[in-house]
Design an enzyme around this catalytic site. Structure first.
Site, PDB file in Angstrom:
ATOM      1  N   SER A  21     -15.693  -6.958  14.327  1.00  0.00           N
ATOM      2  CA  SER A  21     -16.489  -6.044  13.507  1.00  0.00           C
ATOM      3  C   SER A  21     -17.984  -6.379  13.515  1.00  0.00           C
ATOM      4  O   SER A  21     -18.802  -5.468  13.660  1.00  0.00           O
ATOM      5  CB  SER A  21     -15.962  -6.007  12.071  1.00  0.00           C
ATOM      6  OG  SER A  21     -14.696  -5.401  12.049  1.00  0.00           O
ATOM      7  N   LYS A  70      -7.114  -6.955   1.316  1.00  0.00           N
ATOM      8  CA  LYS A  70      -7.116  -5.495   1.225  1.00  0.00           C
ATOM      9  C   LYS A  70      -6.495  -4.970  -0.073  1.00  0.00           C
ATOM     10  O   LYS A  70      -6.882  -3.923  -0.564  1.00  0.00           O
ATOM     11  CB  LYS A  70      -6.380  -4.881   2.417  1.00  0.00           C
ATOM     12  CG  LYS A  70      -7.190  -4.947   3.700  1.00  0.00           C
ATOM     13  CD  LYS A  70      -6.502  -4.215   4.832  1.00  0.00           C
ATOM     14  CE  LYS A  70      -7.328  -4.352   6.099  1.00  0.00           C
ATOM     15  NZ  LYS A  70      -6.776  -3.597   7.222  1.00  0.00           N
ATOM     16  N   ASP A 106      -8.389   2.937   7.414  1.00  0.00           N
ATOM     17  CA  ASP A 106      -7.391   2.509   8.416  1.00  0.00           C
ATOM     18  C   ASP A 106      -6.494   3.681   8.841  1.00  0.00           C
ATOM     19  O   ASP A 106      -6.288   3.907  10.033  1.00  0.00           O
ATOM     20  CB  ASP A 106      -6.500   1.391   7.850  1.00  0.00           C
ATOM     21  CG  ASP A 106      -7.214   0.049   7.826  1.00  0.00           C
ATOM     22  OD1 ASP A 106      -8.107  -0.176   8.656  1.00  0.00           O
ATOM     23  OD2 ASP A 106      -6.864  -0.792   6.960  1.00  0.00           O
ATOM     24  N   GLY A 132       3.850  -3.393   5.546  1.00  0.00           N
ATOM     25  CA  GLY A 132       2.730  -3.992   4.821  1.00  0.00           C
ATOM     26  C   GLY A 132       1.631  -2.972   4.563  1.00  0.00           C
ATOM     27  O   GLY A 132       1.878  -1.761   4.555  1.00  0.00           O
ATOM     28  N   GLY A 133       0.420  -3.490   4.348  1.00  0.00           N
ATOM     29  CA  GLY A 133      -0.720  -2.630   4.028  1.00  0.00           C
ATOM     30  C   GLY A 133      -1.040  -1.646   5.145  1.00  0.00           C
ATOM     31  O   GLY A 133      -1.294  -0.462   4.885  1.00  0.00           O
ATOM     32  N   ALA A 134      -1.005  -2.114   6.383  1.00  0.00           N
ATOM     33  CA  ALA A 134      -1.324  -1.232   7.511  1.00  0.00           C
ATOM     34  C   ALA A 134      -0.281  -0.123   7.608  1.00  0.00           C
ATOM     35  O   ALA A 134      -0.611   1.047   7.826  1.00  0.00           O
ATOM     36  CB  ALA A 134      -1.377  -2.034   8.805  1.00  0.00           C
ATOM     37  N   THR A 156      11.825  -7.688   6.109  1.00  0.00           N
ATOM     38  CA  THR A 156      12.299  -7.745   4.727  1.00  0.00           C
ATOM     39  C   THR A 156      12.704  -6.322   4.329  1.00  0.00           C
ATOM     40  O   THR A 156      11.844  -5.461   4.116  1.00  0.00           O
ATOM     41  CB  THR A 156      11.175  -8.245   3.793  1.00  0.00           C
ATOM     42  OG1 THR A 156      10.608  -9.423   4.379  1.00  0.00           O
ATOM     43  CG2 THR A 156      11.678  -8.547   2.404  1.00  0.00           C
TER      44      THR A 156
END
Ligand code: ATR
Length: 285
Positions: A21, A70, A106, A132-134, A156
């Protein structure tokens, strides 16, 4: 030239060793002659609250937020965009005169990469690896884009179940859950139009790893996507390409989430082509 007018942008995460980035944003800022500098804020977890207060105190113009903050950063922000609120995850914070506003680019970055590749999720059955978050950011957009059904597959299983509930609750799209090695994954992949990996399995340095999907299940119409951008050609994508399938790598998503962040920070259209060249060039090194 750094002077008294220079505004500060950055990336907040830990660790930040391989982040592209700073390079991508600084080159983009320089190319437009914008008086900003983009730096890396590698912040230990127990300093997160202080770091966020510091953004306000020092008048930092904005930051990207990455792993592991995040979700953790949410309580410290003053306002959230619709996407960030829905996904409960933030990858961009803009400082609006002391009010910190969280955004999530994202999911929209992923969608921009699909559009660029000519891939349309509307009406498709989709298999999503990871919860997950993504995964949440991507699933929210895939649901809103009118996909037909999403199967969430995760190591999981309970998290896959939660994600499936989230998808149906937020977007109305039917969704189901499966564990990493369950039999229904094969059936789901065979019936799907898209397979999307949102886990870090296959990411540098463990590039020999591959999520537990057997390429023999892949049919010719399947589009295989990976959010990993280092390497751009993960083992999963390579297996798909060897079978002649269309693939979408994570470089497009990374560049577009950055371009959307750039526009939020500066109010200027992002030099997307240049940003991609910088990322591709750096990955090749
Ligand atoms: P991100 O913000 O990148 O999505 P995350 O929220 O930590 O990061 O989620 C990572 C996802 O990748 C999770 O779904 C995780 O599975 P678990 O819920 O079982 O932890 C998955 N993941 C990470 N490493 C994995 C591995 N080695 N094998 C399988 N799944 C993995």
């Amino acid at each position: 030239m750094i002077n008294t007018e220079t505004r500060i942008l950055g990336i907040l995460g830990f660790p930040l060793g391989h982040s592209l980035s700073p390079l991508m944003h600084n080159r983009a800022l320089q190319s437009l002659g914008l008086n900003y500098v983009y730096v890396a804020f590698a912040v230990a977890r127990h300093f997160l609250a202080d770091a966020v207060k510091g953004l306000r105190g020092l008048g930092v113009a904005g930051v990207n937020v990455t792993v592991p903050f995040k979700e953790e950063i949410l309580p410290y922000l003053d306002e959230l965009s619709t996407e960030a609120q829905a996904c409960q995850a933030v990858n961009v914070v803009k400082n609006c005169q002391g009010r910190l506003v969280g955004y999530n680019t994202d999911g929209p970055g992923f969608m921009a990469a699909l559009t660029e590749a000519g891939v349309t999720p509307a009406g498709q059955r989709i298999v999503l690896l990871g919860a997950g978050g993504a995964a949440r950011a991507v699933a929210y957009q895939l649901g809103r884009a009118g996909s037909q059904h999403i199967t969430c597959v995760n190591r999981t299983r309970g998290k896959a179940e939660q994600l499936a509930e989230f998808i149906t609750g937020q977007t109305g799209v039917p969704a189901s859950a499966a564990g990493w090695d369950e039999e229904e994954v094969e059936k789901a992949v065979q019936a799907a139009g898209m397979l999307v990996n949102t886990t870090p399995v296959g990411m540098f340095p463990a590039t020999r790893e591959m999520p537990p999907v057997n390429p023999e299940w892949f049919h010719h119409e399947l589009v295989v996507c990976d959010v990993i951008y280092n390497p751009a050609q993960t083992r999963l994508l390579l297996a798909a390409r060897q079978r002649g399938l269309r693939t979408v790598d994570g470089v497009g998503m990374f560049v577009h989430q950055g371009a959307l962040a750039f526009e939020i920070f500066t109010g200027c259209p992002a030099p997307v082509k240049l940003m991609r060249e910088v990322v591709v060039g750096e990955l090749a090194r």
